[in-house]
Enzyme design. Structure first.
Site: not given
Ligand code: FAD
Ligand code: PHB
Length: 401
Positions: A74, A203, A294, A298, A386
């Site tokens: 992704h 998200y 979460p 990470k 990220y």
């Protein structure tokens, strides 16, 4: 029964198994002792996002083949708020770096197969594991296996036994500094037998609370909703979960497909760091030393980064005879750990609904969400965290201190 090895690894999660694999490739002996059964360890659903650096480490360790075949690369994520979805184009913002969607269960299975195929020692269902002899610099691990008491003498103990393990409590309290934060929310996660309704993770911030649409494959979806930490899974029928997901993830012109729920559970959220990550011959790695909520994806990636640094340090110790790497281990890891702590806290507090917060707090969250979805500088900062900072970036930060 008494045996001897160079490194006794406690725990066969991602940290312990990968450390064993990295050491084996450098000819260093290790024995891995795991409390649970192989079936339990392989079925434990947890993380799903591998950073760019994690993918590279797994490939270099010789366990990247199935990941590269079955994993989904992704190049971005969506942030959703006020019924509108915004794409964060991470690949473009980070010079081509990306993440891989590949379940922790699969990483663990690949590492177990690699170890067992080589005939290397990996003992499941070890009971009453305890570490002794650290103060005498003569470490020995006691445990019970197959009904008999055993001891494993070693040069180094690697504490890879997670947050609830026995290694960290072995260190005298006065030697450790601990930082922690509990959050007023938890995640209810489901694995569903339905194709993902999205090409990349969503998200979502909503007035009903946070939701996340993730996936495990092109036919399996993994989704989460924010719930109260005291809530119980019995209160959540499949219909109620899907209804919340539909409402929280709703965005204009988009449909969420639901399907059979294969697994569900509630996970509390906590931030925690214990330092230093070394006490004499005992080195902590992964969740044994630190945990993150979460939201930043990470936890698993930090565990991989720790054992990469630890394996290097152990290779130096056993091939050159120098302890420099072991002496620097904790500082090198903690630089990265604290960056991930901050990023995980940032993502968590930006996206969750704190019911004790007032409308001022909600306006701040919306402002932050608008900022990261409209400013290239802010989106780049989110993206580089990220997809993960490189090990070199972390090392440089340590050297320049
Ligand atoms: P673990 O995976 O915890 O492995 C430790 C191993 O040690 C286990 O196999 C355990 O059985 C074994 N062990 C424990 N005590 C003993 C003992 N006394 N003797 C021998 N063996 C012992 N991260 C994300 O990025 N995304 C997520 O969605 C996500 N979900 C999570 C859900 C849960 C319930 C938990 C607990 C964590 C989650 N994480 C998530 C975090 C991520 O999964 C962890 O950071 C990762 O598993 C860390 O790997 P580890 O090897 O350090 O520890
Ligand atoms: C997951 O797929 O389990 C997952 C993905 C992203 C996160 C956390 C968990 O931030």
């Amino acid at each position: 029964m008494s045996e001897r090895t160079q490194v006794a690894i406690i725990g066969a999660g991602p940290a312990g198994l990968l450390l064993g694999q990295l050491l084996h490739r450098h000819g260093i002996d290790a024995v891995i002792l795991e409390a649970r059964s192989r079936e339990y360890v392989e079925a434990r659903i947890r993380a799903g996002v591998l950073e760019q650096g994690t993918m590279e480490v797994l490939r270099e360790a010789g366990v990247g083949e199935r990941m590269d075949k079955e994993g989904l690369v992704h190049g971005g994520i969506y942030l959703c708020f006020d019924h509108t979805r915004h794409h964060i184009a991470m690949r473009e913002l980070t010079d081509g770096r990306a993440v891989m969607i590949y379940g922790q269960t699969e990483v663990v299975k690949d590492l177990i197969v690699a170890r067992l195929e080589e005939g290397l020692p990996l003992l499941f269902e070890c009971q009453d594991v305890s570490v002794h002899g650290l103060n005498e610099d003569d470490p020995v691990v006691h445990y019970r296996y197959d009904g008999s008491e055993r001891e494993l003498r070693c040069d180094i103990v690697a504490g890879c036994d997670g947050f609830h393990g026995v290694c960290r409590p072995t260190i005298p309290e006065a030697e450790l500094t601990v930082w922690s934060r509990e959050y007023p929310y938890a995640w209810l996660g489901i694995l569903a037998d339905v194709a993902p309704s999205t090409d990349e993770l969503i998200y979502a911030y909503s007035d009903r609370g946070f939701a996340l649409h993730s996936m495990r494959s092109l036919t399996r979806s993994r989704l989460y909703v924010q719930v109260d930490p005291e809530d119980e899974i019995e209160n959540w029928s499949d219909d109620r979960i899907w209804s919340e997901l539909h409402q929280r993830l709703a965005s204009d012109g988009w449909e969420l497909n639901d399907g059979p729920v294969l697994e569900k559970g509630i996970t509390p959220m906590r931030s925690f760091v214990a330092a230093p990550m070394r006490y004499r011959s005992l080195l902590l790695a992964g969740d044994a030393a630190h945990i993150v909520p979460p939201t930043g994806a990470k936890g698993l990636n930090l565990a991989v980064a720790d054992v990469t640094v630890l394996a290097d340090a152990l290779v130096t110790r056993f091939t050159v005879g120098s302890d420099t790497g072991l002496e620097e281990y904790s500082d090198r890891c903690l630089t990265r750990v604290w960056r991930a702590q901050h990023f995980s806290w940032f993502m968590t507090t930006m996206l969750h609904l704190d019911r004790s917060d007032d409308d001022y707090g909600r306006q701040l969250q919306r402002s932050q969400l608008r900022y990261v979805t409209t400013s290239t500088a802010a989106a780049r900062s989110l993206s580089e965290n990220y997809v993960g900072l490189t090990l070199e970036q972390t090392a440089r930060a340590t050297v320049s201190r």
